[in-house]
Design an enzyme around this catalytic site. Structure first.
Site, PDB file in Angstrom:
ATOM      1  N   HIS A 292      32.135  38.657  45.111  1.00 31.61           N
ATOM      2  CA  HIS A 292      32.558  37.474  45.865  1.00 31.61           C
ATOM      3  C   HIS A 292      33.392  37.870  47.075  1.00 31.61           C
ATOM      4  O   HIS A 292      34.179  38.809  47.015  1.00 31.61           O
ATOM      5  CB  HIS A 292      33.276  36.452  44.974  1.00 31.61           C
TER       6      HIS A 292
ATOM      7  N   ASP B 155      35.491  35.754  48.803  1.00 28.17           N
ATOM      8  CA  ASP B 155      36.767  35.049  49.014  1.00 28.17           C
ATOM      9  C   ASP B 155      37.914  35.757  48.315  1.00 28.17           C
ATOM     10  O   ASP B 155      37.714  36.549  47.382  1.00 28.17           O
ATOM     11  CB  ASP B 155      36.674  33.592  48.523  1.00 28.17           C
TER      12      ASP B 155
ATOM     13  N   ASP C  90      40.132  42.389  45.166  1.00 25.20           N
ATOM     14  CA  ASP C  90      39.460  41.325  44.406  1.00 25.20           C
ATOM     15  C   ASP C  90      38.896  40.336  45.420  1.00 25.20           C
ATOM     16  O   ASP C  90      39.612  39.483  45.895  1.00 25.20           O
ATOM     17  CB  ASP C  90      40.463  40.669  43.471  1.00 25.20           C
TER      18      ASP C  90
ATOM     19  N   GLU D 299      34.633  32.104  44.580  1.00 26.39           N
ATOM     20  CA  GLU D 299      34.746  32.426  43.151  1.00 26.39           C
ATOM     21  C   GLU D 299      36.135  32.083  42.640  1.00 26.39           C
ATOM     22  O   GLU D 299      36.293  31.598  41.520  1.00 26.39           O
ATOM     23  CB  GLU D 299      34.469  33.920  42.922  1.00 26.39           C
ATOM     24  N   GLU D 300      37.144  32.329  43.470  1.00 28.84           N
ATOM     25  CA  GLU D 300      38.538  32.157  43.021  1.00 28.84           C
ATOM     26  C   GLU D 300      38.882  30.693  42.740  1.00 28.84           C
ATOM     27  O   GLU D 300      39.873  30.404  42.078  1.00 28.84           O
ATOM     28  CB  GLU D 300      39.506  32.723  44.071  1.00 28.84           C
TER      29      GLU D 300
ATOM     30  N   ASP E 255      33.336  42.681  39.486  1.00 27.73           N
ATOM     31  CA  ASP E 255      34.557  41.896  39.672  1.00 27.73           C
ATOM     32  C   ASP E 255      35.542  42.205  38.546  1.00 27.73           C
ATOM     33  O   ASP E 255      36.403  41.391  38.228  1.00 27.73           O
ATOM     34  CB  ASP E 255      34.177  40.396  39.700  1.00 27.73           C
TER      35      ASP E 255
ATOM     36  N   HIS F  88      45.792  39.453  43.149  1.00 28.70           N
ATOM     37  CA  HIS F  88      46.381  38.164  43.543  1.00 28.70           C
ATOM     38  C   HIS F  88      47.863  38.269  43.915  1.00 28.70           C
ATOM     39  O   HIS F  88      48.560  37.263  43.926  1.00 28.70           O
ATOM     40  CB  HIS F  88      46.211  37.081  42.460  1.00 28.70           C
TER      41      HIS F  88
HETATM   42 ZN   LIG Z   1      37.457  38.365  41.540  1.00 27.71          ZN
END
Ligand SMILES: [Zn+2]
Length: 415
Positions: free
Chosen positions: A81, A83, A144, A178-179, A201, A384
């Site tokens: 992903h 994003d 990520d 995805e997030e 991921d 994150h």
């Molecule tokens: Zn991810």
């Protein structure tokens, strides 16, 4: 011959992480933010540049491409992903490479007090000698899942540059959002046209996940009786007080995210809004098993109804909506996608480990929609947040896993 992917992966990761692609849950569009197109369009150009076929950007913001392979073998898809998480600053990412990491603490030029140390992140100690990429202190890195994007791109470039090796046909998908749980569009299974898929991921080297949470959302809406407080005696029914009672009656020392781990599920109050007249509680419910998930929902309902019964003039409504389901329910019917991933991992000299993911992936939805989709490691850690990091040697191991996996699938027959 084992090709060395480290420098290519580093270049790709630095290029991709410098582009802001943060998603936004409040946005109704798909993709949720126009800035994700900056990376999606770049990937279209890069895929065309390395000779991939059928390269296109769908109107729902997913890049698709094909790498032709052995006729008669199942078609395998690789997903990552584009994003990054809305939970932390993601614009102006300045990736930094710590070459041949010495095993000590890593500082950040833009945040003097911030430290990434092996004490906080024991996995980092095992990465001594690797090249480690971090952000500069004020943003997340976005490994990520741009580590995943770089891994899929490097594997694709290698396969296209070395035709003739016998491998399964490969489909590539770079998804947005995805997030915020919106990465898999309803048209994706059809547009992907793959028998089996894998998301890149996952975290630590060797991780091969085929279990995720099952997830529901619960909303409790409380309508009280609103009246001028000066004339409220025996008339006002304060919705906020009732909301507080519900929250207070639900478990707090158990069944919350902060008191559970491993295979335990939880009820997480993530939002509480309202006025004396009307209030709303937002919960996410998570469990690895259907029964456990249903029990969390039943408890929210039971407590809400019990509090409602103390005040007949109020109205309390509970709405539970399904989000995603543990992919294991589908995958365990045919374990070949997992077994081949485990075999490929051992073939490249890494002992695989399969832990249930305390979250969902794009693969949870895709599996439920008929394309089994386990999740493979990328090496990303501390995601994150400002300490996010990744070892390019771990990413290179993931590329070797991808290449071995499509070789193994090249020898298989479709189900
Ligand atoms: Zn991810």
């Amino acid at each position: 011959m084992t090709p060395d992917f480290d420098r290519e992966l580093e270049e790709r990761l630095l290029r991709y992480t410098a582009i802001d692609t943060q998603s936004d849950e409040a946005s109704p569009t798909s993709p949720s933010t126009a800035r994700q197109f900056d990376l999606l369009r770049l990937l279209v150009d890069e895929l065309a540049g390395i000779g991939a076929e059928d390269v296109r950007l769908t109107d729902y913001g997913t890049v698709l491409a094909t790498i032709p392979g052995a006729a008669g073998a199942p078609t395998i898809a690789f997903l990552a992903h584009v994003d990054t998480a809305p939970q932390f600053h993601a614009s102006g990412v300045k990736p930094r490479v710590h070459r041949a990491y010495d095993g000590g603490s890593i500082g950040f030029p833009d945040a003097q007090d911030l430290v990434l140390s092996p004490e906080q992140s024991p996995y980092l100690a095992e990465r001594a000698g690797d090249d480690i990429v971090t952000a500069s202190g004020t943003t997340l890195l976005g490994a990520d899942d741009k580590a995943g994007v770089a891994i899929v791109m490097a594997a694709a470039r290698h396969l296209l540059a070395n035709p003739g090796t016998s491998h399964a046909p490969v489909r590539i998908a770079f998804t947005p959002d995805e997030e915020i749980g919106r990465g898999v569009h309803a048209d994706l299974p059809k547009d992907l046209g793959a028998d089996v898929a894998y998301t890149f991921d996952g975290g630590a080297r060797g991780e091969i996940n085929y279990e995720t949470f099952s997830a529901d959302k619960a909303v409790v809406e409380i309508t009280g009786v609103s009246i001028h407080p000066g004339q409220a005696k025996d008339k006002l029914v304060n919705a906020l007080h009732l909301a507080a009672k519900i929250v207070d009656t639900l478990p707090q020392a158990t069944r919350t995210p902060e008191t559970t781990d491993g295979r335990q599920g939880f009820i997480h109050l993530y939002e509480m809004t309202g006025t004396a007249g009307a209030a709303r509680l937002g919960f996410i419910l998570r469990d690895f098993e259907r029964d456990g998930l249903a029990a969390h929902g039943a408890l929210v309902r039971q407590v809400s109804e019990a509090v409602a019964a103390t005040e007949p003039r109020a109205a309390v409504e509970v709405t539970i909506t399904p989000e995603y389901r543990n992919m294991r329910y589908w995958i365990e019917k045919d374990m070949r996608p997992v077994d081949l991933a485990l075999a490929a991992c051992r073939d490249i000299g890494i002992e695989p480990r399969s832990q249930p993911v305390r979250g969902g992936t794009d693969g949870s939805r895709l599996t439920e929609m008929g394309v089994p989709c386990p999740n493979l490691f990328t090496g990303m850690q501390e995601v994150h947040g400002p300490r996010e990091y990744v070892s390019t040697a771990d990413m290179a191991a993931a590329v070797r896993l991808a290449l071995r996996l499509v070789e193994l699938w090249g020898q298989e027959k479709p189900a």
